[in-house]
Design an enzyme around this catalytic site. Structure first.
Site, PDB file in Angstrom:
ATOM      1  N   THR A 168       0.846  -1.187   0.000  1.00 52.55           N
ATOM      2  CA  THR A 168       0.000   0.000   0.000  1.00 52.55           C
ATOM      3  C   THR A 168       0.884   1.240   0.000  1.00 52.55           C
ATOM      4  O   THR A 168       1.998   1.201   0.510  1.00 52.55           O
ATOM      5  CB  THR A 168      -0.866  -0.050   1.279  1.00 52.55           C
ATOM      6  N   ARG A 196     -14.393  -6.694  -0.400  1.00 51.00           N
ATOM      7  CA  ARG A 196     -13.682  -6.454   0.867  1.00 51.00           C
ATOM      8  C   ARG A 196     -13.046  -5.052   0.846  1.00 51.00           C
ATOM      9  O   ARG A 196     -12.400  -4.665  -0.104  1.00 51.00           O
ATOM     10  CB  ARG A 196     -12.620  -7.527   1.060  1.00 51.00           C
ATOM     11  N   ASP A 199      -8.388  -1.202   5.769  1.00 50.28           N
ATOM     12  CA  ASP A 199      -8.264   0.005   6.584  1.00 50.28           C
ATOM     13  C   ASP A 199      -7.907   1.244   5.767  1.00 50.28           C
ATOM     14  O   ASP A 199      -8.254   2.368   6.150  1.00 50.28           O
ATOM     15  CB  ASP A 199      -7.145  -0.194   7.617  1.00 50.28           C
TER      16      ASP A 199
HETATM   17  N1  ASP Z   1      -3.688  -2.206   4.735  1.00 53.72           N
HETATM   18  C1  ASP Z   1      -3.960  -2.694   3.418  1.00 53.72           C
HETATM   19  C2  ASP Z   1      -5.253  -3.466   3.446  1.00 53.72           C
HETATM   20  O1  ASP Z   1      -5.486  -4.210   4.398  1.00 53.72           O
HETATM   21  C3  ASP Z   1      -2.895  -3.566   2.871  1.00 53.72           C
HETATM   22  C4  ASP Z   1      -1.504  -3.008   2.946  1.00 53.72           C
HETATM   23  O2  ASP Z   1      -1.226  -2.069   3.665  1.00 53.72           O
HETATM   24  O3  ASP Z   1      -0.629  -3.497   2.244  1.00 53.72           O
HETATM   25  O4  ASP Z   1      -5.997  -3.367   2.496  1.00 53.72           O
END
Ligand code: ASP
Length: 299
Positions: A168, A196, A199
């Site tokens: 992310t 889905r 966060d």
């Molecule tokens: N936090 C992100 C999610 O759960 C994934 C990530 O940070 O790589 O969608």
């Protein structure tokens, strides 16, 4: 007149050795784009949007093109941008036909009385605001088709496949007027069920900005981060007097202790003080202030 600052991350996970350089290059390019916006007198919002667009366009990261695929083999993207001066925010979730979700999120922030659009409604909003819709296939790359296949067909353990990358992206800025802003953009987790939302695009979870406390962006295991409302948790600590670096470290300790969660966080306050922490093996990060720029993959 405030001293501007920019901080970015490119995800926290076990970034493999052969992906270190691509991540650092992406971080440097994002810093350059965001810093250019700040130097031209742009706002904190302009800077973080520019920085995140660069990382969405970069296939090294789990945002925009090149993101992890969901269970159906499609890219489904979430993003949020927030203005610390006014608390205006724009978020999009589960979009499949948008090249740069952070740009669409900025339009939501600027042009809509609402805060959050999802799925086809978000894409209709995009069209109505002149953002072209693309085919989902344009966001899908061979590396990710193969990664999903290894998990679904060869039955490789999620831990093995995940450890290859998880990235992310996020950006925070303080502009010359003393305003903070935060942005986070993601393709979410590999093999996620369609629909889905993690966060990253939820206010106070993966992203938060308030001039009176701090700007925050997180990365990591979204289901745990959102249960703890971790971005707001860290910002509240800063508002209560905890320095940003300490607030960042405490947030990651809290994530670990309360839910055995893993992730990373970046924080900046209105004085330009930074915090970076993660309990993942690696996290790609970078920051820029006048006359100083640094980036790394571990800290
Ligand atoms: N936090 C992100 C999610 O759960 C994934 C990530 O940070 O790589 O969608």
């Amino acid at each position: 007149m405030h001293k501007p600052a920019l901080v970015v991350h490119g995800g926290g996970w076990a970034i493999p050795d052969d992906m270190v350089e691509p991540h650092l290059n992406g971080i440097r390019a994002a810093l350059a784009a965001g810093w250019h916006a700040l130097e031209r007198g742009g706002s904190a919002l302009d800077a973080i949007e520019a920085a995140v667009v660069v990382m969405e366009d970069d296939e090294a990261f789990d945002a925009g093109r090149g993101s992890f695929l969901n269970r159906d083999g499609r890219v489904q993207l979430d993003a949020l941008i927030m203005d610390g001066a006014t608390l205006r925010a724009g978020g999009v979730g589960c979009v499949e036909r948008i090249r740069n979700p952070i740009h669409l999120a900025r339009i939501v922030l600027e042009d809509s009385p609402h805060v959050y659009f999802v799925g086809p409604g978000a894409e209709r909003f995009a069209e109505e605001h002149g953002v072209p819709l693309i085919a989902n296939e344009e966001l899908v790359i061979e590396r990710e088709v193969e990664r999903l296949r290894r998990l679904q067909v060869q039955g490789e353990s999620p831990a093995d496949v995940f450890s290859a990358s998880h990235d992310t992206v996020g950006a925070l800025a303080l502009d010359k007027n003393g305003n903070l802003a935060a942005a986070t953009s993601t393709g979410g987790t590999l093999n996620k069920t369609s629909g889905r939302v993690g966060d990253s695009s939820l206010i106070g979870c993966g992203c938060y900005a308030d001039n009176q406390s701090a700007a925050v962006s997180t990365t990591g295991w979204g289901e745990a981060i959102m249960k703890l409302v971790l971005g707001k948790w860290a910002a509240d600590r800063v508002a209560a007097g905890t320095p940003p670096q300490q607030a960042a470290s405490e947030a990651i300790n809290y994530l670990q202790k309360r839910l055995s969660g893993h992730g990373g966080i970046i924080v900046i306050d209105a004085q330009g003080r930074l915090g970076i922490a993660h309990n993942t093996p690696r996290m790609a990060w970078g920051f820029a202030t006048p006359g100083q720029q640094a980036c790394g993959i571990k800290r």
